[in-house]
Each structure stands twice: as structure tokens, then as C-alpha cells.
Design a protein around this motif. Sequence first.
Motif, short mmCIF file in Angstrom:
data_model
loop_
_atom_site.label_atom_id
_atom_site.label_comp_id
_atom_site.label_asym_id
_atom_site.label_seq_id
_atom_site.Cartn_x
_atom_site.Cartn_y
_atom_site.Cartn_z
N ARG A 209 33.54 47.13 22.48
CA ARG A 209 32.60 46.68 23.50
C ARG A 209 33.17 45.56 24.36
NH1 ARG A 209 27.55 46.67 19.30
NH2 ARG A 209 26.74 48.77 19.74
N THR A 210 33.98 44.72 23.75
CA THR A 210 34.50 43.57 24.48
C THR A 210 35.86 43.83 25.11
OG1 THR A 210 35.50 42.67 22.45
CG2 THR A 210 33.26 41.95 23.02
N LYS A 211 36.44 45.02 24.82
CA LYS A 211 37.78 45.29 25.36
C LYS A 211 37.79 45.23 26.88
CE LYS A 211 41.67 48.50 25.21
NZ LYS A 211 42.21 49.75 24.63
N ILE A 212 36.80 45.88 27.49
CA ILE A 212 36.73 45.88 28.96
C ILE A 212 36.53 44.46 29.46
CG2 ILE A 212 35.37 46.65 30.93
CD1 ILE A 212 34.90 49.27 29.45
N ASP A 213 35.57 43.73 28.84
CA ASP A 213 35.34 42.34 29.26
C ASP A 213 36.59 41.50 29.08
OD1 ASP A 213 32.75 42.81 29.99
OD2 ASP A 213 31.89 42.22 28.05
N GLN A 214 37.29 41.70 27.98
CA GLN A 214 38.49 40.91 27.72
C GLN A 214 39.56 41.18 28.78
OE1 GLN A 214 39.38 42.12 23.72
NE2 GLN A 214 38.12 40.54 22.78
N ILE A 215 39.75 42.47 29.11
CA ILE A 215 40.76 42.81 30.11
C ILE A 215 40.38 42.23 31.47
CG2 ILE A 215 41.79 44.73 31.40
CD1 ILE A 215 41.66 46.36 28.83
N GLU A 216 39.09 42.37 31.83
CA GLU A 216 38.65 41.81 33.11
C GLU A 216 38.84 40.30 33.15
OE1 GLU A 216 35.08 45.05 34.08
OE2 GLU A 216 34.60 43.02 33.40
N ALA A 217 38.39 39.63 32.09
CA ALA A 217 38.51 38.17 32.06
C ALA A 217 39.97 37.74 32.07
CB ALA A 217 37.79 37.62 30.83
N ASP A 218 40.80 38.47 31.31
CA ASP A 218 42.22 38.13 31.25
C ASP A 218 42.88 38.32 32.62
OD1 ASP A 218 44.61 37.35 30.15
OD2 ASP A 218 45.09 39.30 29.28
N ALA A 219 42.53 39.40 33.31
CA ALA A 219 43.11 39.66 34.63
C ALA A 219 42.72 38.56 35.61
CB ALA A 219 42.64 41.02 35.15
N VAL A 220 41.45 38.18 35.61
CA VAL A 220 41.00 37.12 36.52
C VAL A 220 41.68 35.80 36.19
CG1 VAL A 220 39.00 35.72 37.15
CG2 VAL A 220 38.79 38.21 37.02
N GLU A 221 41.75 35.49 34.90
CA GLU A 221 42.36 34.22 34.49
C GLU A 221 43.85 34.19 34.87
OE1 GLU A 221 43.05 31.50 30.45
OE2 GLU A 221 42.06 33.46 30.34
N ARG A 222 44.55 35.29 34.60
CA ARG A 222 45.98 35.32 34.93
C ARG A 222 46.20 35.22 36.44
NH1 ARG A 222 49.71 37.48 30.81
NH2 ARG A 222 48.56 37.86 28.89
N PHE A 223 45.41 35.98 37.20
CA PHE A 223 45.56 35.91 38.65
C PHE A 223 45.33 34.49 39.14
CE2 PHE A 223 43.65 35.77 42.85
CZ PHE A 223 44.58 36.44 43.62
N ASN A 224 44.20 33.90 38.72
CA ASN A 224 43.86 32.56 39.20
C ASN A 224 44.93 31.53 38.80
OD1 ASN A 224 41.53 33.54 40.36
ND2 ASN A 224 40.21 32.98 38.64
N ASP A 225 45.44 31.64 37.57
CA ASP A 225 46.48 30.70 37.14
C ASP A 225 47.76 30.89 37.95
OD1 ASP A 225 44.79 29.66 35.27
OD2 ASP A 225 45.64 30.75 33.56
N HIS A 226 48.21 32.15 38.09
CA HIS A 226 49.46 32.41 38.80
C HIS A 226 49.36 32.05 40.28
CE1 HIS A 226 51.67 34.08 35.48
NE2 HIS A 226 50.76 35.01 35.25
N VAL A 227 48.24 32.41 40.91
CA VAL A 227 48.13 32.14 42.34
C VAL A 227 48.03 30.64 42.59
CG1 VAL A 227 45.62 32.23 42.70
CG2 VAL A 227 47.16 33.14 44.45
N ASP A 228 47.39 29.90 41.69
CA ASP A 228 47.36 28.44 41.84
C ASP A 228 48.78 27.88 41.81
OD1 ASP A 228 44.65 28.34 42.09
OD2 ASP A 228 44.25 27.73 40.02
N THR A 229 49.55 28.34 40.82
CA THR A 229 50.92 27.84 40.68
C THR A 229 51.77 28.22 41.88
OG1 THR A 229 50.76 28.04 38.28
CG2 THR A 229 52.96 27.87 39.21
N ILE A 230 51.68 29.48 42.30
CA ILE A 230 52.53 29.95 43.40
C ILE A 230 52.14 29.29 44.72
CG2 ILE A 230 53.04 31.99 44.80
CD1 ILE A 230 53.15 33.61 42.26
N LEU A 231 50.84 29.15 45.00
CA LEU A 231 50.43 28.50 46.25
C LEU A 231 50.91 27.06 46.30
CD1 LEU A 231 46.80 29.84 46.85
CD2 LEU A 231 48.91 30.51 48.00
N GLU A 232 50.89 26.40 45.16
CA GLU A 232 51.40 25.03 45.12
C GLU A 232 52.90 25.01 45.41
OE1 GLU A 232 51.60 21.21 42.04
OE2 GLU A 232 50.46 23.00 41.53
N MET A 233 53.63 26.02 44.87
CA MET A 233 55.07 26.09 45.09
C MET A 233 55.40 26.46 46.54
SD MET A 233 56.04 28.09 41.55
CE MET A 233 57.77 28.30 41.97
#
Length: 649
Positions: free
Chosen positions: A496-520
Motif C-alpha cells: 500500500r505504501t510502495k506507491i506513496d514511497q516512490i512518489e515521496a522519494d521522487a519529489v524529495e530527490r528532485f527537490n534536493d538535487h534541483v536546490d543543489t544544482i540551482l545553487e551551483m
Amino acid sequence: MSTPTQKSAVAHIDVENIGGIAETALDIPPGVTVLSGENATNRTSFLQAIMAAMGSDQATLKGDAETGRASLRLGESEYERTLERQNGTVVLDDGGYLDDPTVADLFAFLLETNEARQAVARDGDLRDLIMRPIDTESLKSDIERLEAEKGEINDRLATIESRKTDLPDLEQQRNEYQSEIAEKREELAELESEIDDHSRGVEETRQEQEELESKLQELRSTRSEIESVRRKIENQQQSITSLKQERSEIEAELDDLPETPTAEQSDLDAEIQQLRDDRQRLNGEISDLQSLIQYNEERLDEEDYQMLEEFETDDANGSVTDDLLSDTDEIVCWTCGSTVDRQQIEETIDRLQDLRSEKVTELNDIKDQLEDLKADKRDIERQRDRRSELQSSLAQVEDELDRRGKQIDSLKDRRDELTDDVEELEAEVDALESEDFGDILDLHKEANQLEFEIDQLESDLDEVTDEIETIEEMLDEADDLRAERDRLADELTEKRTKIDQIEADAVERFNDHVDTILEMLDYENLDRIWIERLEKTVREGRQKVQQTAFEIHVVRTTENGAAYEDTIDHLSESEREVTGLVFALAGYLVHDLHEEVPFMLLDSLEAIDSDRIATLVGYFADHVDYLVVALLEEDAAALPGEYNYVTDI
């Protein structure tokens, strides 16, 4: 699949007749490989060759070739695929590195037309892209199966708990039966002793006594059989009651299932087939367009403006070139051998590229429609299968009801026969009475009755004892059932949580990476780009349901430092390209492609300035075993010298 040894090895790529490449072979070491050169130098064609060897079908055949080949040697393993032109469409065989390249096409092979990159630019459904590799239908099926298993276990445990409360009463009944049997046996022993005393005084009636005892024994046996038949009738009647309840539940569920007219299902099948035909047609047109573009880019590179070959598609309206140029008379036709200006050819190629993009967009729309219709069809098929299962179960219940009804009729007939037998035996016993034999006859009757009562008590005792043993076995089973229920609950939670986990993980990874890259990358007045997960009402099959959606936000600052929210449409082309690439990287990591797909390919980065390209490539290289990047010479010059550079393909 690859091993650590393979991923540390030099990859050898061998290519024939793919894109604009006639023949070439290159070694790709781990790390970053830069394909450097001007436009129309076969860099994209080489990336397509890598994709083909990896298992992707997104590769084009050289315009003047009927067959092509792409092979990959990685460590001790080798993978080879061939391309063949069949009826205007390029067909690739199996044998690539990946059995299923779907996820790699989305998140690893980031060419210009990559869907994940384009999704940001056209404000597409980001959540759908991230979740596309997940078999949600299989997940739903697994969840339904696990819930059913858990429900069965809960019902079983509830039955055990209910039976557990019966245990004290049953144990008390057993003790009472045992005490009552003991008392009646003592009473019977006294009667038998008294019968023996009387028998010694009536030796002359021995024959009559034996006949009487035989009749009494037969009477006791017949009465016992009557009791057994009565119990069987009661059991059958209870079973019939349960079966009727089951029949009512099945009929109710059948009534709730919607009927799907055959005509409607046929229309759905026809619509699906039409969309599949459209998809195949568009794939062929896109492949032909790509081949046409590459063919003319080769001519430009060779400064040969005379196009000597006519390139036609199977489109009923004529060639792709005719379709494109039907509204202009600036260029007569490049297939007739006339000489035209280079700029005109470049403009024509640009228009062909735009047409290809339109075809790709149309293809994606058709794919979405096809998925919706296939979901509708799966719903109809599930309902049809369920109806068939219920109808089969209903027929079985009806058969069982009929069988048990006949058994009850047969048992009742047997009960009536035995009742008549008892009456006859009682009459025969009464006829054996005599004045001299009356006392001993009464004793025999009393003893016979006691033996009958003892038989019944022992039968009841056996039933109670069996029930107690059954409950005790059930109690022993309960611990195993609880353990299995806990395991199912954990698995259900995971599903039941697999979909939620993948969605949350994707959002978290995108937000983390884009924050880092935009700063760079230090874009002016661009503070943040981030994805928010929202609940929206969407269409799923024929119903509307609540589903998670990804909404992308852009935050900028004014000259006086005030923050405000902008839209994705207002991003510059460079910002939009970076955002699309970071989204693809998030998908690459969320689906663990770094464990399965050693290559990531980057192309068409011209919208990003050289220094930012260098920063972006360095960032991506930290997450990929083999990063192959196609760049213009001026952009490649900004990258570190330790990378592997290829200038001649």
C-alpha cells in the motif's frame, strides 16, 4: 545484467548503418565520455546506437541502408541487435542488454525527444512519468489477494475465539456425561445381577428368554439407528440453510455487477485496435522523419546540396517532405536534383524537426488514450471473469442444494421405515410377555433401555470429546495464524505504501538535487524550483478517483529582494532544460537504474551555456557509471581535460 567487474570495464561499441553512421567502433571507459563536434557529425546517431545495443527501440536506420547493427561488449558479455527496414518501418530484434528498456528510455537516455525532459517544458504529468514503470494493476491485484487472505485468517481467528469460549461448557458437559454413564453402568450391573437371579429360577423358559433378548437387542439397535438418522437430517438441514445463505450472497453480488453489452465491448476493442494502428503509423512516420533529417544533415555536412534520392513514407497523403512543404513555393523540391541555398535546407530541416516534435506529442497523446482504454477493458474483463466465477459458484450451490435435498428425502424415508420397525419389534416383545415371565421381561426391558441410554450418552460424550479436541487443535493453530496475519499485514503495508514511497522519494530527490544544482549554476533571480504532491480528482477507467499529482513551483525574487511565485512557462530555455534533466535524474535514482543501467546519455544541451553544462555534467557523473555527452566543440572546451573526448565518429 551487469556485475561490478563489468561496470569497471571499458565498453566497446560497434555500429553499422545507424542514423548517419555507415560504420564505426569506439571504446567507452567508465566515467564521462564527451562526443565533441559540430552539428551533423553523427554524435546523436552514436548515442542511438548505444541505446539500441542497450535494448531500446528508439534508433533509426541509415537512410540508404536496409539493415544495420549495434553491438556492446562489456566485460566478458556481448550484446548485439540488428535493425531492418520492413514496409517502411524500422524493426529491431531482441538481444539487447536490457530485457525491458522502458524505464531506461524515460530516465537514462536523455536525448532531445526524451519524454521526461519534455514533460517539464510542456508542463506534462510528472507523476505519471515517475509511476509509469510501476505495475499498479499488479499492485492492486496483490493488495486484493492479501486482503482476502488476511480476511480469511481473521475469520478463522474469530471462529477460534468463539469456540474457545465454548470450551469450559464443553468440558463441563464431558464431565457430566462421564458421571452419568458411570451411574447408569452401575444401575445396569445391578439389573443384570437381578436378571441372573431370576433366570436361574426359570430355566424352562430359556428359549423364550433368548428370543426376547434377541428382540430387545434388535429393538435397541433400531432405536439407535433412528437417532443417528435424525442427527443426519438435522446436519443436512443446517447445511441447506448455510447454502441458501451463500446463494443469496452470490445472487446479490451478481445483481450488483454491471452488465457490459457485447456491442460496447466490441466498440472498445475496435477503438483500442485503431489507436494501436495509429501508434504504429506514427512510430513509422517519426522513424522516417528522423531518417530524413539525418540524411539531409549528412548532405549538409558534406556541403552537397543536391539531394539525389527520393525519401518517401507509406503515408496515404504522399511523402513527409510533400506534406511539410505543401504550403510554400520557396523551394521547388530537393529530391529532383536542383541546387538550393544552404540556409533554405537548414530551415527545411528545422521545420522537419518541428514536425517530428508534433508527431511525438501526438504519439504521446495516443499512448495516454490507449492506456485509458486498456484500463477500461481490464475493468470489463475483471467484471466478466467475476460474473463467470459467481455463476459457476451459484450453479455449484444449486447442485449441492439439490443433492442435499435428495439426501434429506432419503433419510426421512429411512426414518419412517425404522419407526415402523420399532413399532413391530415392540409389539413382538409385548407378545412374548407371560404371567410367569412378566418380572424378568420387565427387567430385560429396563436393562435394554439403560443400554440404549448408555449408547446415546457415549455417543454424546464422543461428540463433545471430539469438539474439545478440535478446539484445542484450533487454539494450537491460532499462534501460527496470528504470525501469518502479522506477515500479511506487513506485506500489505509495504504494497500500500510502495506507491506513496516512490512518489515521496521522487519529489524529495528532485527537490534536493534541483536546490543543489540551482545553487551551483547561479541563475539570476531564480531562488527555487520545487515539486509539491497534491491530491486531485482524476479519471481512472470510467470512474473518477482521488490520486496524487505533482505540481511544479517556481520562486523568483524581484530587484528589491521580494520573493514571488512564477510559472514554469516563464522559465528560460536554459532553466527549463536544467529542470527537465534534474527530473530525469530523480527518476533514474528513484527506480534504482544505477544498479541496472550503466549508461546515461545526454544530448541537445545547446540551450545551456558552456560553464553551466560543465557543472551539470560533473554533477550527473557522480551518479552514473558511464556518462556519454554529445556537445558542440565550444561547449566541450569548458569541460575538464581528464574526461574521455571523442571527436571523430
